[in-house]
Design a protein around this motif. Structure first.
Motif, PDB file in Angstrom:
ATOM      1  N   LEU A 119       0.831  -1.204   0.000  1.00  0.00           N
ATOM      2  CA  LEU A 119       0.000   0.000   0.000  1.00  0.00           C
ATOM      3  C   LEU A 119       0.867   1.256   0.000  1.00  0.00           C
ATOM      4  N   ALA A 120       1.828   1.329   0.918  1.00  0.00           N
ATOM      5  CA  ALA A 120       2.699   2.506   1.009  1.00  0.00           C
ATOM      6  C   ALA A 120       3.555   2.655  -0.246  1.00  0.00           C
ATOM      7  N   ALA A 121       4.054   1.542  -0.762  1.00  0.00           N
ATOM      8  CA  ALA A 121       4.883   1.588  -1.973  1.00  0.00           C
ATOM      9  C   ALA A 121       4.078   2.066  -3.174  1.00  0.00           C
ATOM     10  N   GLY A 122       2.823   1.628  -3.267  1.00  0.00           N
ATOM     11  CA  GLY A 122       1.970   2.053  -4.378  1.00  0.00           C
ATOM     12  C   GLY A 122       1.675   3.538  -4.343  1.00  0.00           C
ATOM     13  N   PHE A 123       1.372   4.059  -3.153  1.00  0.00           N
ATOM     14  CA  PHE A 123       1.134   5.499  -3.022  1.00  0.00           C
ATOM     15  C   PHE A 123       2.381   6.293  -3.425  1.00  0.00           C
ATOM     16  N   THR A 124       3.538   5.819  -2.985  1.00  0.00           N
ATOM     17  CA  THR A 124       4.796   6.524  -3.288  1.00  0.00           C
ATOM     18  C   THR A 124       5.094   6.500  -4.783  1.00  0.00           C
ATOM     19  N   ALA A 125       4.923   5.342  -5.403  1.00  0.00           N
ATOM     20  CA  ALA A 125       5.178   5.225  -6.847  1.00  0.00           C
ATOM     21  C   ALA A 125       4.225   6.103  -7.650  1.00  0.00           C
TER      22      ALA A 125
END
Length: 452
Positions: A309-315
């Protein structure tokens, strides 16, 4: 005293997940066809002879559907947490079916006068309530019927189904426009997709009536119904979880809405790309989105859902500006497809796991209400306003400024994603779900695994 979770078979898990996903497909199919077919039915249903005014009235009723979602989230969320996931899912699809049927048979203004628009408003009210109540119960169900080691892939079914519903909506529209004349579309063609949606909804209603109840709900059922699904408890004891879920949606959804809705309009109006080419580009983007969600769901089971979830938001935040500059510097349908697909892949990384991660923030007796209300409030805020804000910047010749602002907003969403990951890493196992090592559902509340 701990109550063990009832065991369910692998086939029962899969059938429950399929029934949930099928309903999501119908929901997004219906939402899509209303938006795309308004140009045909709006002049027939509303009194004003000016087509633009009629479209604005149809858009107003469309927006009302978003505003009604929080009420639907409360009503059906309470039913889900008090009476069961299955009754809530069955009731939501029944309301959805009735609303869609009303649209399919709504008479024109020439036939019944103002009652035509009243019927349309009633139909969208039913659908708005149903859609608002769907998300929370869907999130709870997908998490609770999934094997612990497959929560990511079960969660991803929601995004796969939503992409399929939107894609089918656009595909049906393209087929009808290619097969029927403008006169036929205005006469009866616009009703056909709604009739198709009704048939699909009836099938989903049967599937949901046959599905198994969530074993986690059955275990929680030992407590009194009045102690479950309490709004006051949610907003006092779990307000941090509500805020995290709300801002995670409100700060990140605008990016996807921009690249699947506003970007397509910008391509037609500002870059003179043919509408049919833009429609095909959007179909390609939705296909990529669905496939990527399916893949990321499986990857997240190894990576950890809240990490994904956090990685997707950052990307997503990192790709907004590069994707925008690719489109304006190229000005082709291919560039629109590539740029929007890149953002869709990033969004799908977080979207694939949001159901199971958001559900992990709340205890079972408040889960559907907590997730549903947080999500519905966020959509009510940004769902109908994102495109309006984007168009306002475009009118002022400040499109680049809008995309810079969108990057900042999405980056703020990424910080929320990391806050959720941190919170879940500290979450203790709920007593009701501390089960023996031989029970396949023993880790239901072991939300720490979501941190990866």
């Amino acid at each position: 005293m701990t109550r063990a979770l009832p065991e369910i078979t692998s086939q029962e898990r899969k059938r429950a997940a399929f029934a949930v996903a099928a309903g999501t497909t119908i929901e997004y199919f219906d939402w899509t066809i209303y938006a795309t077919l308004a140009v045909y039915f709006a002049p027939l249903i509303f009194e004003d002879q000016d087509p633009t005014s009629a479209l604005l009235q149809a858009a107003g009723i469309f927006a009302a559907g978003y505003l009604l979602r929080p009420l639907g989230a409360v009503l059906l969320g309470k039913i889900s947490d008090r009476l069961g996931r299955k009754p809530s899912l069955t009731l939501s699809v029944a309301a959805m079916t009735l609303g869609t049927l009303l649209i399919a048979v709504t008479p024109t203004y020439a036939m019944v006068g103002v009652w035509a628009s009243v019927l349309l408003l009633i139909a969208r009210t039913l659908q708005g309530l149903a859609y608002g109540g769907e998300f929370g119960t869907v999130a709870a169900t997908l998490r609770e019927v999934a094997p612990p080691e497959r929560r990511g892939r079960y969660s991803s079914l929601f995004m796969v189904a939503s992409a399929a519903g939107q894609g089918l909506g656009f595909l049906v529209l393209l087929i009808l426009q290619s097969s029927l004349s403008p006169e036929q579309m205005n006469s009866y063609g616009w009703r056909l997709p709604f009739i198709l949606a009704v048939v699909g909804a009836v099938v989903v209603l049967y599937l949901r009536r046959q599905m198994v109840e969530s074993p986690v709900f059955l275990a929680a059922e030992a407590s009194k119904p009045k102690d479950r699904g309490q709004l006051r408890e949610l907003l006092t004891r779990h307000r941090t979880a509500v805020m995290l879920c709300f801002f995670a949606v409100a700060l990140t959804v605008p990016a996807m809405l921009t690249f699947t809705s506003y970007m397509q309009k910008m391509a037609v109006t500002s870059m003179d790309i043919p509408p049919r080419s833009v429609s095909l580009a959007l179909l390609a983007v939705l296909t990529v989105y669905g496939l990527a969600s399916w893949l990321w769901g499986r990857v997240s089971d190894h990576l950890g859902p809240s990490t994904a979830l956090a990685a997707g938001f950052t990307a997503t935040a990192a790709l907004v500006l590069p994707a925008y500059f690719l489109v304006i510097n190229s000005g082709t349908a291919v560039a629109v497809t590539v740029a929007s697909s890149a953002v869709a892949i990033a969004v799908s990384l977080s979207g694939a796991v949001q159901q199971t991660v958001f559900a992990a923030l709340f205890p079972p007796h408040l889960r559907a209400l907590g997730v549903g209300l947080s999500h519905a409030l966020a959509l009510a805020l940004v769902g109908g306003t994102t495109e309006v804000v984007a168009l306002s910047f475009a009118k002022a010749n400040n499109v680049t400024t809008y995309f810079i602002l969108l990057t900042v907003v999405t980056a703020a969403g990424a910080t929320i994603g990391f806050a959720i990951r941190s919170r879940l890493s500290r979450t203790e196992i709920l007593p009701i779900e501390k089960l023996s090592s031989t029970d396949p559902s023993r880790h239901e509340a072991q939300d720490a695994e979501s941190a990866g």
